[in-house]
Design an enzyme around this catalytic site. Structure first.
Site, PDB file in Angstrom:
ATOM      1  N   CYS A 183       0.844  -1.193   0.000  1.00 52.28           N
ATOM      2  CA  CYS A 183       0.000   0.000   0.000  1.00 52.28           C
ATOM      3  C   CYS A 183       0.878   1.241   0.000  1.00 52.28           C
ATOM      4  O   CYS A 183       1.883   1.291   0.723  1.00 52.28           O
ATOM      5  CB  CYS A 183      -0.892  -0.016   1.234  1.00 52.28           C
ATOM      6  N   HIS A 195      -9.175  -3.804  -1.956  1.00 54.83           N
ATOM      7  CA  HIS A 195      -8.200  -3.062  -1.159  1.00 54.83           C
ATOM      8  C   HIS A 195      -8.613  -1.587  -1.077  1.00 54.83           C
ATOM      9  O   HIS A 195      -8.639  -0.991   0.010  1.00 54.83           O
ATOM     10  CB  HIS A 195      -6.816  -3.218  -1.797  1.00 54.83           C
TER      11      HIS A 195
END
Length: 150
Positions: free
Chosen positions: A88, A130
């Site tokens: 991320c 996500h």
């Protein structure tokens, strides 16, 4: 277009729920364009508005088959399961395996308010999930199985 600063883990905004977009105007278009530029510059495949400090239900992504903008997205169908490593832009240098659906269908608006339906499998399905988690204040680190890796 302009690069925006990516909010990093530890900033409390990342744990807040994003608000529904009701105004489809030039400011929204600028945000989406800036988010694409920021994501590509950082070599990411997805970015949620909360990651640039705005609690708006806006996502941009490109899982290899072209850019997609998602405003007010919601999952309308999911099936199967995949276990793959994720990272991320808000959690730099950290990775971990997450369980996600193998196939996902998303309904979302574009910058003009028009509705679209997108289907993703593999990486694209992971990316959809996500980024939608970001809109709910959830980080991939909350879903990692087997621990975080660097």
């Amino acid at each position: 277009m302009a690069l925006r600063n990516v909010v990093k883990v530890g900033d409390p905004i990342l744990n807040k729920k994003s608000r529904v977009v009701e105004k489809f105007d030039d400011r929204l278009s600028v945000l989406i364009d800036d988010m694409f530029e920021t994501m590509y510059q950082a070599e990411g495949v997805g970015l949620a508005a909360v990651q640039v400090g705005l609690l708006k239900r806006v996502i941009v992504l490109d899982a290899g088959d072209g850019p997609i903008e998602l405003v007010n997205p919601e999952i309308v169908f999911q099936e199967g399961e995949q276990r793959e490593s994720e990272g991320c832009l808000s959690v730099p240098g950290k990775y971990g395996v997450c369980v996600r659906p193998a196939k996902v269908q998303i309904k979302a608006q574009d910058r003009t308010g028009k509705w679209h339906v997108y289907t993703g499998e593999g990486l694209k399905a992971r990316c959809f999930c996500h980024e939608l988690d970001h809109l709910e204040g959830i980080l991939f680190t909350d879903k990692v199985i087997g621990g975080i890796q660097e």
